[in-house]
Write a protein that holds these residues in place. Structure first.
Motif, PDB file in Angstrom:
ATOM      1  N   SER A  52      -1.124  -2.237  -1.481  1.00 44.66           N
ATOM      2  CA  SER A  52      -0.807  -3.057  -2.656  1.00 44.66           C
ATOM      3  C   SER A  52       0.075  -2.342  -3.666  1.00 44.66           C
ATOM      4  O   SER A  52       0.870  -2.976  -4.353  1.00 44.66           O
ATOM      5  N   ASP A 100     -12.256   5.353  -3.451  1.00 41.87           N
ATOM      6  CA  ASP A 100     -11.275   4.270  -3.558  1.00 41.87           C
ATOM      7  C   ASP A 100      -9.975   4.875  -4.094  1.00 41.87           C
ATOM      8  O   ASP A 100      -9.941   5.363  -5.223  1.00 41.87           O
ATOM      9  N   THR A 114      -4.885   1.149   0.447  1.00 38.01           N
ATOM     10  CA  THR A 114      -4.229  -0.157   0.322  1.00 38.01           C
ATOM     11  C   THR A 114      -2.715   0.013   0.292  1.00 38.01           C
ATOM     12  O   THR A 114      -2.206   1.066  -0.115  1.00 38.01           O
ATOM     13  N   TYR A 159      -4.019   4.699  -5.712  1.00 37.18           N
ATOM     14  CA  TYR A 159      -2.877   5.293  -6.428  1.00 37.18           C
ATOM     15  C   TYR A 159      -2.552   6.713  -5.966  1.00 37.18           C
ATOM     16  O   TYR A 159      -1.704   7.381  -6.562  1.00 37.18           O
ATOM     17  N   SER A 190      -7.918  -3.582  -0.388  1.00 32.60           N
ATOM     18  CA  SER A 190      -9.126  -2.742  -0.438  1.00 32.60           C
ATOM     19  C   SER A 190     -10.267  -3.506  -1.107  1.00 32.60           C
ATOM     20  O   SER A 190     -11.430  -3.142  -0.984  1.00 32.60           O
TER      21      SER A 190
HETATM   22  C1  LIG Z   1      -9.211   1.098  -8.174  1.00 29.39           C
HETATM   23  C2  LIG Z   1      -8.787  -0.111  -7.432  1.00 29.39           C
HETATM   24  N1  LIG Z   1      -9.419  -0.446  -6.308  1.00 29.39           N
HETATM   25  C3  LIG Z   1      -9.072  -1.519  -5.603  1.00 29.39           C
HETATM   26  C4  LIG Z   1      -8.049  -2.348  -6.029  1.00 29.39           C
HETATM   27  C5  LIG Z   1      -7.759  -3.590  -5.213  1.00 29.39           C
HETATM   28  O1  LIG Z   1      -6.584  -3.448  -4.512  1.00 29.39           O
HETATM   29  P1  LIG Z   1      -6.161  -4.430  -3.342  1.00 29.39           P
HETATM   30  O2  LIG Z   1      -4.961  -5.149  -3.813  1.00 29.39           O
HETATM   31  O3  LIG Z   1      -5.880  -3.514  -2.191  1.00 29.39           O
HETATM   32  O4  LIG Z   1      -7.299  -5.345  -3.038  1.00 29.39           O
HETATM   33  C6  LIG Z   1      -7.357  -2.042  -7.195  1.00 29.39           C
HETATM   34  C7  LIG Z   1      -6.286  -2.937  -7.694  1.00 29.39           C
HETATM   35  O5  LIG Z   1      -5.804  -2.847  -8.772  1.00 29.39           O
HETATM   36  C8  LIG Z   1      -7.726  -0.891  -7.900  1.00 29.39           C
HETATM   37  O6  LIG Z   1      -7.096  -0.529  -9.033  1.00 29.39           O
END
Ligand SMILES: Cc1ncc(COP(=O)(O)O)c(C=O)c1O
Length: 359
Positions: free
Chosen positions: A176, A145, A174, A148, A38
């Motif tokens: 991730s 965004d 994401t 979580y 993201s």
């Molecule tokens: C609030 C937030 N947005 C975006 C990201 C970025 O995630 P990505 O690994 O998908 O780039 C994170 C990662 O910790 C996050 O906590």
């Protein structure tokens, strides 16, 4: 392993729509653009919308990676206060009005509504509608965004902002936090006009996202019980959250305050008056415990009295030990403050802390 559409793999985008449906979003695969995490979506959105000096509204505090992207495009970042229920609608309304009165060009609101990084709080459901109304009335896009969102500890995922206003909200997701951060697969779901710009911007940045990474995630979603896996993650993180909150309750000195996250990875801790988390960090590292100082989460130098604690990686016993060490460091800092005044903890870090490794 050929180039794929800049939009992203069609099968993956279909599965992404299924994931978002858990949060009440009815999206078509055409609404989705696959991105390199993201973080790339944040970069592309900022590149599309921001001219130097344009205002971006963000929570106070806000996610450090987003602040980095906004700074790279010379946005004027304006913080809006939060409380334990997330972003405060009245404060947002007031900020929007005062910026409009000052003739400032506000482009979008960037918000992390669920299990906030770094604040650990969640936007209360009744506030969500109000925030959408305020932004719609001001003609402001919302960038939601939500890395979580599926990692809540108390039941079903919360309804996304985009579920109630697909025309006014760009949603960033994401894999991730629910699959693997290293595969770098995220996405944006956007209204058609924004989606078209995102595809063009993604194409100019990377031609297309890695086919291999996309196929990996697509295959995982088609063939593996990913919902059960997310449940396992939720239980794991809940145990770690409980270990951290239990330890904080047991050993933190008076004057410290912290949030109680209902999901995600982070606790936001406020130090007693006069202590500075950045100045204290070398002494914490000497005691073999680490945190992120609060100043990284503000664009305007606030945050010295805060720190972000993360419980996602260590096992519960390590978390308890880390909190115990941190409490010792804070106690020592309080003693220094009481002996020398608060300035005593701000300068000369390392003078009373032997060990060159912390310089
Ligand atoms: C609030 C937030 N947005 C975006 C990201 C970025 O995630 P990505 O690994 O998908 O780039 C994170 C990662 O910790 C996050 O906590």
């Amino acid at each position: 392993m050929q180039y794929c559409p800049a939009h992203g793999d069609p099968g993956l985008r279909e599965k992404i729509c299924e994931v978002m449906a858990l949060e009440g979003i009815h999206a078509h695969p055409d609404d989705v653009v696959v991105t390199v995490g993201s973080q790339q979506a944040l970069d592309l959105i900022t590149r599309i919308f921001i001219d130097p000096g344009d205002v971006v509204l963000v929570e106070a505090p806000s996610y450090v990676g987003a602040l980095g992207a906004f700074a790279a495009y010379q946005a004027n970042v304006v913080h809006v206060p939060m409380d334990d229920d997330g972003l405060i609608p009245e404060a947002l309304d007031e900020k929007v009005r005062s910026l409009a009165a000052a003739g400032q060009r506000v482009k979008f609101l960037y918000t992390v509504p669920n299990f906030h990084n770094p604040a650990g709080v969640t936007l209360a459901l009744p506030r969500r509608r109000r925030i959408l109304e305020i932004c719609a009335a001001a003609g402001l896009l919302v960038v939601e965004d939500n890395p979580y969102g599926l990692l809540g500890f108390d039941g079903e995922p919360l309804r996304a902002l985009r579920a109630d206003d697909p025309e006014g909200v760009v949603y960033l997701g994401t894999f991730s936090k629910t699959f693997a951060s290293g595969v770098r697969v995220g996405w944006a779901a956007a209204p058609p006009a924004v989606r078209d710009k995102l595809v063009l911007a993604a194409e100019s940045a990377v031609l297309c996202h890695s086919s291999l990474a996309q196929l990996l995630v697509r295959e995982y979603l088609y063939t593996q019980p990913w919902r059960d896996q997310v449940k396992i993650f939720r239980e794991l993180y809940q145990q770690r959250r409980d270990a951290m909150l239990g330890a904080l309750d047991a050993v933190m000195p008076g004057g410290c305050h912290w949030t109680r996250p209902a999901g995600g990875f982070y606790v936001w801790l406020q130090l007693p008056d006069g202590l500075d988390s950045k100045a204290m960090l070398p002494r914490a590292v000497s005691s073999r415990v680490a945190y992120v100082p609060g100043t990284g989460f503000y664009a305007d130098g606030q945050g010295a009295e805060h720190m972000r604690l993360s419980y996602c990686f260590p096992e519960p016993d390590r978390i308890r030990e880390g909190v115990r060490r941190l409490a010792g460091v804070i106690e020592a800092e309080i003693e220094l403050r009481d002996t020398f005044g608060s300035g005593g903890t701000h300068g000369n870090v390392g003078v009373d802390t032997p060990g060159p490794e912390v310089a």
